[in-house]
Scaffold this active site. Sequence first.
Site, mmCIF file in Angstrom:
data_model
loop_
_atom_site.group_PDB
_atom_site.id
_atom_site.type_symbol
_atom_site.label_atom_id
_atom_site.label_comp_id
_atom_site.label_asym_id
_atom_site.label_seq_id
_atom_site.Cartn_x
_atom_site.Cartn_y
_atom_site.Cartn_z
ATOM 1 N N HIS A 14 0.866 -1.178 0.000
ATOM 2 C CA HIS A 14 0.000 0.000 0.000
ATOM 3 C C HIS A 14 0.908 1.235 0.000
ATOM 4 O O HIS A 14 1.756 1.382 0.885
ATOM 5 C CB HIS A 14 -0.925 -0.001 1.206
ATOM 6 C CG HIS A 14 -1.866 -1.166 1.230
ATOM 7 N ND1 HIS A 14 -2.035 -1.986 2.324
ATOM 8 C CD2 HIS A 14 -2.684 -1.656 0.261
ATOM 9 C CE1 HIS A 14 -2.926 -2.924 2.037
ATOM 10 N NE2 HIS A 14 -3.320 -2.756 0.795
ATOM 11 N N GLU A 17 1.722 3.549 3.084
ATOM 12 C CA GLU A 17 2.234 2.938 4.314
ATOM 13 C C GLU A 17 3.759 2.990 4.248
ATOM 14 O O GLU A 17 4.409 2.133 3.664
ATOM 15 C CB GLU A 17 1.697 1.512 4.458
ATOM 16 C CG GLU A 17 0.175 1.481 4.604
ATOM 17 C CD GLU A 17 -0.404 0.083 4.700
ATOM 18 O OE1 GLU A 17 0.366 -0.901 4.746
ATOM 19 O OE2 GLU A 17 -1.648 -0.033 4.715
ATOM 20 N N ARG A 56 -2.911 4.776 -1.215
ATOM 21 C CA ARG A 56 -2.982 3.349 -0.879
ATOM 22 C C ARG A 56 -2.842 2.509 -2.137
ATOM 23 O O ARG A 56 -2.147 1.490 -2.153
ATOM 24 C CB ARG A 56 -4.300 3.032 -0.171
ATOM 25 C CG ARG A 56 -4.441 1.572 0.287
ATOM 26 C CD ARG A 56 -5.700 1.411 1.121
ATOM 27 N NE ARG A 56 -5.959 0.030 1.513
ATOM 28 C CZ ARG A 56 -5.439 -0.573 2.571
ATOM 29 N NH1 ARG A 56 -4.593 0.089 3.344
ATOM 30 N NH2 ARG A 56 -5.751 -1.822 2.869
ATOM 31 N N ASN A 63 -3.258 -5.653 -2.499
ATOM 32 C CA ASN A 63 -3.267 -6.794 -1.591
ATOM 33 C C ASN A 63 -4.557 -7.602 -1.666
ATOM 34 O O ASN A 63 -4.805 -8.462 -0.831
ATOM 35 C CB ASN A 63 -3.047 -6.323 -0.149
ATOM 36 C CG ASN A 63 -2.296 -7.342 0.676
ATOM 37 O OD1 ASN A 63 -1.423 -8.049 0.166
ATOM 38 N ND2 ASN A 63 -2.614 -7.423 1.962
ATOM 39 N N ARG A 64 -5.364 -7.326 -2.674
ATOM 40 C CA ARG A 64 -6.565 -8.125 -2.949
ATOM 41 C C ARG A 64 -6.543 -8.661 -4.380
ATOM 42 O O ARG A 64 -7.578 -9.052 -4.908
ATOM 43 C CB ARG A 64 -7.832 -7.285 -2.739
ATOM 44 C CG ARG A 64 -8.025 -6.736 -1.336
ATOM 45 C CD ARG A 64 -8.219 -7.820 -0.308
ATOM 46 N NE ARG A 64 -8.537 -7.284 1.017
ATOM 47 C CZ ARG A 64 -7.650 -6.885 1.904
ATOM 48 N NH1 ARG A 64 -6.356 -6.940 1.614
ATOM 49 N NH2 ARG A 64 -8.027 -6.426 3.089
ATOM 50 N N HIS A 106 3.403 -3.933 6.649
ATOM 51 C CA HIS A 106 2.288 -2.988 6.527
ATOM 52 C C HIS A 106 2.204 -2.123 7.778
ATOM 53 O O HIS A 106 2.733 -2.469 8.838
ATOM 54 C CB HIS A 106 0.970 -3.750 6.372
ATOM 55 C CG HIS A 106 0.807 -4.433 5.051
ATOM 56 N ND1 HIS A 106 -0.044 -3.978 4.069
ATOM 57 C CD2 HIS A 106 1.390 -5.548 4.555
ATOM 58 C CE1 HIS A 106 0.016 -4.788 3.023
ATOM 59 N NE2 HIS A 106 0.898 -5.748 3.301
ATOM 60 N N GLU A 163 2.122 -6.223 10.617
ATOM 61 C CA GLU A 163 1.225 -5.061 10.644
ATOM 62 C C GLU A 163 1.546 -4.244 11.882
ATOM 63 O O GLU A 163 1.535 -4.776 13.003
ATOM 64 C CB GLU A 163 -0.226 -5.532 10.673
ATOM 65 C CG GLU A 163 -1.248 -4.455 10.467
ATOM 66 C CD GLU A 163 -1.496 -4.128 8.999
ATOM 67 O OE1 GLU A 163 -1.416 -2.926 8.644
ATOM 68 O OE2 GLU A 163 -1.787 -5.048 8.226
ATOM 69 N N TYR A 274 -10.258 0.856 5.918
ATOM 70 C CA TYR A 274 -11.342 -0.117 5.871
ATOM 71 C C TYR A 274 -12.725 0.518 5.781
ATOM 72 O O TYR A 274 -13.729 -0.196 5.671
ATOM 73 C CB TYR A 274 -11.283 -1.038 7.098
ATOM 74 C CG TYR A 274 -10.196 -2.082 7.039
ATOM 75 C CD1 TYR A 274 -9.308 -2.145 5.965
ATOM 76 C CD2 TYR A 274 -10.047 -3.016 8.056
ATOM 77 C CE1 TYR A 274 -8.304 -3.102 5.915
ATOM 78 C CE2 TYR A 274 -9.051 -3.983 8.010
ATOM 79 C CZ TYR A 274 -8.183 -4.013 6.937
ATOM 80 O OH TYR A 274 -7.194 -4.970 6.890
#
Length: 291
Positions: A14, A17, A56, A63-64, A106, A163, A274
């Site tokens: 991302h 980050e 991001r 990441n998807r 992350h 994370e 999110y």
Amino acid sequence: MPLIQRVMIVGGTHGNEFTGAYLIKKFEQHPHLVHRASFETITLLANPKAFLAVRRYIDKDLNRCFQQVELQDLTLSSYEDIRAKEINYFFGANGKTPVDAILDIHTTTANMGLTVITDEHPFNLRLAAYLQSINPLVNVYVLPQSEQEYSLPSICKFGCTIEVGAVAQGLLQADLFRQTEALIDTALNYLEQYNQAEILSFDSKLTFYQHHGTIDYPRNESGEIQAMIHPQLHFQDYKSLTPGAPMFLTFDGEAIAYEGASTVYPVFINEAAYYEKGIAMCITQRQQAIF
């Protein structure tokens, strides 16, 4: 299990980050920091375009993008879809230079501290247990395989996501930067000891948090958020949430209680990234295992 031959450290999956992205830059400038005798260590700035834009992602969450069906779908042509295919082509299980383990860095705006996210594979759980035995402040969040198969680390079997938070998007925070670097160093040491059959036995009770779902914000019929995280819950990641405890607070000041049947342990509470995913928090159950 075969020896680990190639480990990849990833940052900037991302682009906003910064901890992982700047650790990658540091490791590239000082490769001796991540060099180990028994395996090759490579580094990857996963989403360079998003990093330059301090976003991001450019088109969609990288990441998807790593489910096999998506990696094989040539009609998917967003920047992140193309980038995922490139990463898999070079480093995936059938890639030109496949990696055996991935450490994907992350950051989160939630108060997660140092968190190791992994699946239920015994090798990964033992790595997590070792990291927690070295640093008891390490939290371990265990996801089912179905929740991991779309993420970058899913292109190989072993490794974890690290994370770290709370860190604002597009910001470096020195203490957490240094703690993350130390955690990467410990993980590399573990893999080195594993290869050399020198892992010291450690009687460690692994405390981990098993994923059990997500909760969205209260919304109206138009999908607009109608309440915020309650102040008593904000920044309380990994703390118990009991039935009847306040969870949300409406804009008019009315508390909305948690209505579950049992105590849970929320994580990723109020994660900024999110909101678009319809997730106010993830719900976990605390468990223990002996290693």
